[in-house]
Design a protein around this motif. Structure first.
Motif, PDB file in Angstrom:
ATOM      1  N   PRO A 340       0.805  -1.222   0.000  1.00  0.00           N
ATOM      2  CA  PRO A 340       0.000   0.000   0.000  1.00  0.00           C
ATOM      3  C   PRO A 340       0.840   1.275   0.000  1.00  0.00           C
ATOM      4  O   PRO A 340       0.527   2.229  -0.711  1.00  0.00           O
ATOM      5  CB  PRO A 340      -0.837  -0.121   1.274  1.00  0.00           C
ATOM      6  N   PHE A 341       1.912   1.288   0.795  1.00  0.00           N
ATOM      7  CA  PHE A 341       2.686   2.512   0.946  1.00  0.00           C
ATOM      8  C   PHE A 341       3.983   2.444   0.152  1.00  0.00           C
ATOM      9  O   PHE A 341       4.558   1.371  -0.046  1.00  0.00           O
ATOM     10  CB  PHE A 341       2.979   2.784   2.426  1.00  0.00           C
ATOM     11  N   HIS A 342       4.430   3.609  -0.281  1.00  0.00           N
ATOM     12  CA  HIS A 342       5.641   3.700  -1.079  1.00  0.00           C
ATOM     13  C   HIS A 342       6.825   3.148  -0.282  1.00  0.00           C
ATOM     14  O   HIS A 342       7.041   3.547   0.867  1.00  0.00           O
ATOM     15  CB  HIS A 342       5.902   5.162  -1.446  1.00  0.00           C
ATOM     16  N   PRO A 343       7.606   2.224  -0.861  1.00  0.00           N
ATOM     17  CA  PRO A 343       8.757   1.670  -0.131  1.00  0.00           C
ATOM     18  C   PRO A 343       9.721   2.773   0.292  1.00  0.00           C
ATOM     19  O   PRO A 343       9.980   3.708  -0.461  1.00  0.00           O
ATOM     20  CB  PRO A 343       9.396   0.734  -1.162  1.00  0.00           C
ATOM     21  N   LEU A 344      10.237   2.653   1.496  1.00  0.00           N
ATOM     22  CA  LEU A 344      11.186   3.625   2.010  1.00  0.00           C
ATOM     23  C   LEU A 344      12.603   3.272   1.588  1.00  0.00           C
ATOM     24  O   LEU A 344      12.956   2.088   1.449  1.00  0.00           O
ATOM     25  CB  LEU A 344      11.124   3.678   3.535  1.00  0.00           C
ATOM     26  N   ALA A 345      13.421   4.304   1.402  1.00  0.00           N
ATOM     27  CA  ALA A 345      14.847   4.071   1.190  1.00  0.00           C
ATOM     28  C   ALA A 345      15.417   3.406   2.433  1.00  0.00           C
ATOM     29  O   ALA A 345      14.891   3.556   3.542  1.00  0.00           O
ATOM     30  CB  ALA A 345      15.554   5.397   0.916  1.00  0.00           C
ATOM     31  N   ALA A 346      16.495   2.641   2.265  1.00  0.00           N
ATOM     32  CA  ALA A 346      17.050   1.844   3.363  1.00  0.00           C
ATOM     33  C   ALA A 346      17.308   2.659   4.635  1.00  0.00           C
ATOM     34  O   ALA A 346      16.941   2.211   5.735  1.00  0.00           O
ATOM     35  CB  ALA A 346      18.327   1.143   2.897  1.00  0.00           C
ATOM     36  N   PRO A 347      17.902   3.865   4.552  1.00  0.00           N
ATOM     37  CA  PRO A 347      18.124   4.624   5.797  1.00  0.00           C
ATOM     38  C   PRO A 347      16.812   5.009   6.489  1.00  0.00           C
ATOM     39  O   PRO A 347      16.711   4.940   7.720  1.00  0.00           O
ATOM     40  CB  PRO A 347      18.888   5.863   5.318  1.00  0.00           C
ATOM     41  N   LEU A 348      15.807   5.408   5.701  1.00  0.00           N
ATOM     42  CA  LEU A 348      14.527   5.791   6.290  1.00  0.00           C
ATOM     43  C   LEU A 348      13.816   4.592   6.908  1.00  0.00           C
ATOM     44  O   LEU A 348      13.187   4.701   7.961  1.00  0.00           O
ATOM     45  CB  LEU A 348      13.638   6.448   5.240  1.00  0.00           C
ATOM     46  N   LEU A 349      13.916   3.435   6.247  1.00  0.00           N
ATOM     47  CA  LEU A 349      13.295   2.236   6.794  1.00  0.00           C
ATOM     48  C   LEU A 349      13.971   1.837   8.102  1.00  0.00           C
ATOM     49  O   LEU A 349      13.305   1.388   9.043  1.00  0.00           O
ATOM     50  CB  LEU A 349      13.375   1.087   5.787  1.00  0.00           C
ATOM     51  N   ARG A 350      15.278   2.042   8.178  1.00  0.00           N
ATOM     52  CA  ARG A 350      15.995   1.742   9.416  1.00  0.00           C
ATOM     53  C   ARG A 350      15.499   2.649  10.546  1.00  0.00           C
ATOM     54  O   ARG A 350      15.262   2.189  11.673  1.00  0.00           O
ATOM     55  CB  ARG A 350      17.495   1.921   9.203  1.00  0.00           C
ATOM     56  N   TYR A 351      15.314   3.944  10.255  1.00  0.00           N
ATOM     57  CA  TYR A 351      14.784   4.863  11.262  1.00  0.00           C
ATOM     58  C   TYR A 351      13.367   4.471  11.671  1.00  0.00           C
ATOM     59  O   TYR A 351      12.993   4.571  12.844  1.00  0.00           O
ATOM     60  CB  TYR A 351      14.793   6.293  10.733  1.00  0.00           C
ATOM     61  N   GLN A 352      12.569   4.022  10.685  1.00  0.00           N
ATOM     62  CA  GLN A 352      11.205   3.594  10.976  1.00  0.00           C
ATOM     63  C   GLN A 352      11.209   2.435  11.966  1.00  0.00           C
ATOM     64  O   GLN A 352      10.449   2.418  12.946  1.00  0.00           O
ATOM     65  CB  GLN A 352      10.508   3.182   9.679  1.00  0.00           C
ATOM     66  N   HIS A 353      12.072   1.464  11.733  1.00  0.00           N
ATOM     67  CA  HIS A 353      12.153   0.303  12.618  1.00  0.00           C
ATOM     68  C   HIS A 353      12.673   0.708  13.995  1.00  0.00           C
ATOM     69  O   HIS A 353      12.191   0.211  15.023  1.00  0.00           O
ATOM     70  CB  HIS A 353      13.056  -0.767  11.997  1.00  0.00           C
ATOM     71  N   GLN A 354      13.659   1.609  14.029  1.00  0.00           N
ATOM     72  CA  GLN A 354      14.195   2.054  15.317  1.00  0.00           C
ATOM     73  C   GLN A 354      13.125   2.783  16.130  1.00  0.00           C
ATOM     74  O   GLN A 354      13.024   2.599  17.349  1.00  0.00           O
ATOM     75  CB  GLN A 354      15.405   2.963  15.083  1.00  0.00           C
ATOM     76  N   LEU A 355      12.339   3.613  15.466  1.00  0.00           N
ATOM     77  CA  LEU A 355      11.272   4.348  16.137  1.00  0.00           C
ATOM     78  C   LEU A 355      10.210   3.388  16.663  1.00  0.00           C
ATOM     79  O   LEU A 355       9.719   3.537  17.795  1.00  0.00           O
ATOM     80  CB  LEU A 355      10.655   5.355  15.168  1.00  0.00           C
ATOM     81  N   LYS A 356       9.862   2.407  15.852  1.00  0.00           N
ATOM     82  CA  LYS A 356       8.877   1.410  16.280  1.00  0.00           C
ATOM     83  C   LYS A 356       9.377   0.655  17.522  1.00  0.00           C
ATOM     84  O   LYS A 356       8.621   0.472  18.489  1.00  0.00           O
ATOM     85  CB  LYS A 356       8.607   0.438  15.131  1.00  0.00           C
ATOM     86  N   ARG A 357      10.636   0.242  17.504  1.00  0.00           N
ATOM     87  CA  ARG A 357      11.183  -0.487  18.655  1.00  0.00           C
ATOM     88  C   ARG A 357      11.241   0.388  19.903  1.00  0.00           C
ATOM     89  O   ARG A 357      11.054  -0.092  21.021  1.00  0.00           O
ATOM     90  CB  ARG A 357      12.577  -1.027  18.325  1.00  0.00           C
TER      91      ARG A 357
END
Length: 374
Positions: A340-357
């Motif tokens: 559904p959502f536009h794939p994030l660039a690797a650095p942004l996806l890493r920040y997303q996972h860090q924020l979630k954790r």
């Protein structure tokens, strides 16, 4: 004058359910009216229903602030604002699923009523006025949230101010419940414009974009601009004198202002899944992005910054077109083969996972709704 309203505080149940889910490592599917369940990845888990935690807590028209519990229907909040001749300028969609009006909204199906204020903030969606007034995030002053540690915390307040560290109130806007369970939101509101008129002009798409550019430079009071089926729809709002001057300049045929509500809530025929089964895409692009060929039928909104696309083209191709223009593409009819959502660039996806954790260490809050969790 500050007003008080009847409301129902069901926060104790919500907190207890989150704490139990954390202890038992049980995923939670957070929901309000379910009017936006179609948007985002499906969540498998125990349902946490916020609709019983509802009602307007306080409203101070003189201070332009309203505070409501997350399960409060947007229609209820809008009615209270209407009575004071005020509005939430970002126009969050209702997606009420009634199927009435000009078309059938995407909110039909699993939706069980009009959208809630919690869902409006969690999805971060804004209506036709967004380029001129701002997004939902811009009007969030403060909130209460149940965190991934099971605490019920308050962030922000009822005034605009700078913050240090995470601005949690705005961070939660557009998070789709993956970072915390919203229980209460304070929003900035504004007076309604004195005059509002809508006109339709028969123009080619290129000519329409040129006219909008000229009107922007002339500072005309435009607060809505959408191009569909060979017609440019323009909303003018403001003082009587400025609106009349703009009307004299742009011309066109005056139509009902209800067009913008239908556009906001996806009730125009363009959005009707019953007559067009092709996937619906939303392309969010930089302002003044020139027209470009898109593989399907297009509805232009936000004066060109938002383009709705009906297309059978491959998801990768559509997203490449959006990326090349400096924007991103969201699929409003997701399926297992389409994220559904536009794939994030690797650095942004890493920040997303860090924020979630950081905010949901147990990973129980709407896991995977935005992106696949680690």
């Amino acid at each position: 004058m500050r007003r008080e309203f009847d409301s129902t505080d069901d926060s104790a149940r919500l907190i207890a359910q989150v704490q139990r889910a954390i202890a038992e490592h049980t995923p939670l599917r957070i929901r309000g009216s379910d009017s936006k369940r179609f948007l985002g990845r499906d969540v498998q888990g125990e349902e946490l229903d916020t609709r019983t935690h509802r009602g307007i807590i306080a409203y101070d028209p003189t201070e332009l602030v309203i505070t409501a519990r997350a399960g409060t229907p947007l229609t209820e909040l809008n009615t209270v604002l209407d009575d004071a001749n005020q509005m939430l300028p970002c126009e969050p969609p209702l997606f009420n699923g009634s199927g009435t009006g000009l078309g059938t909204g995407l909110g039909t199906g699993s939706g069980t009523g009009s959208g809630t204020i919690g869902g409006a903030v969690a999805s971060g969606l804004s209506g036709p006025r967004r380029p001129w007034a701002g997004s939902m995030r811009d009007f969030v002053l403060g909130c209460r949230v149940i965190t991934g540690d099971g605490d019920h915390l308050r962030f922000g307040g009822q005034v605009m101010k700078n913050v240090a560290g995470y601005d949690m109130s705005r961070l939660l806007a557009g998070s789709f419940g993956s970072l915390g369970v919203l229980t209460e939101v304070s929003l900035k509101v504004l007076p309604k414009p004195r005059e509002r008129r809508t006109f339709a002009l028969t123009l080619g798409a290129d000519e329409a974009m040129q006219e909008l550019s000229a009107w922007r430079k002339a500072a005309l009071p435009v607060t809505g601009a959408s191009y569909l089926d060979g017609k440019l729809h323009v909303r003018l709002e403001g003082g009587s004198g400025s609106v009349k001057s703009a009307v004299d300049r742009i011309g066109g045929e005056e139509i009902d202002c209800a067009f913008w509500d239908a556009l906001r809530d996806h009730r125009l025929p363009f959005f009707d899944n019953g007559t067009d089964a092709r996937p619906l895409w939303r392309l969010s692009l930089p302002n003044a992005t020139p027209l470009m060929p898109l593989p399907g039928d297009v509805l232009i909104d936000w004066a060109g910054a938002q383009r709705w696309l009906r297309s059978d083209a491959q998801a990768a191709d559509i997203r490449q077109l959006a990326h090349a223009a400096g924007g991103h593409a969201t699929c409003f009819t997701p399926s297992p083969e389409r994220e559904p959502f536009h794939p994030l660039a690797a650095p942004l996806l890493r920040y997303q996972h860090q924020l979630k954790r950081r905010l949901d260490p147990s990973g129980v809050l709407n896991p995977g709704r935005l992106y696949a969790d680690l």
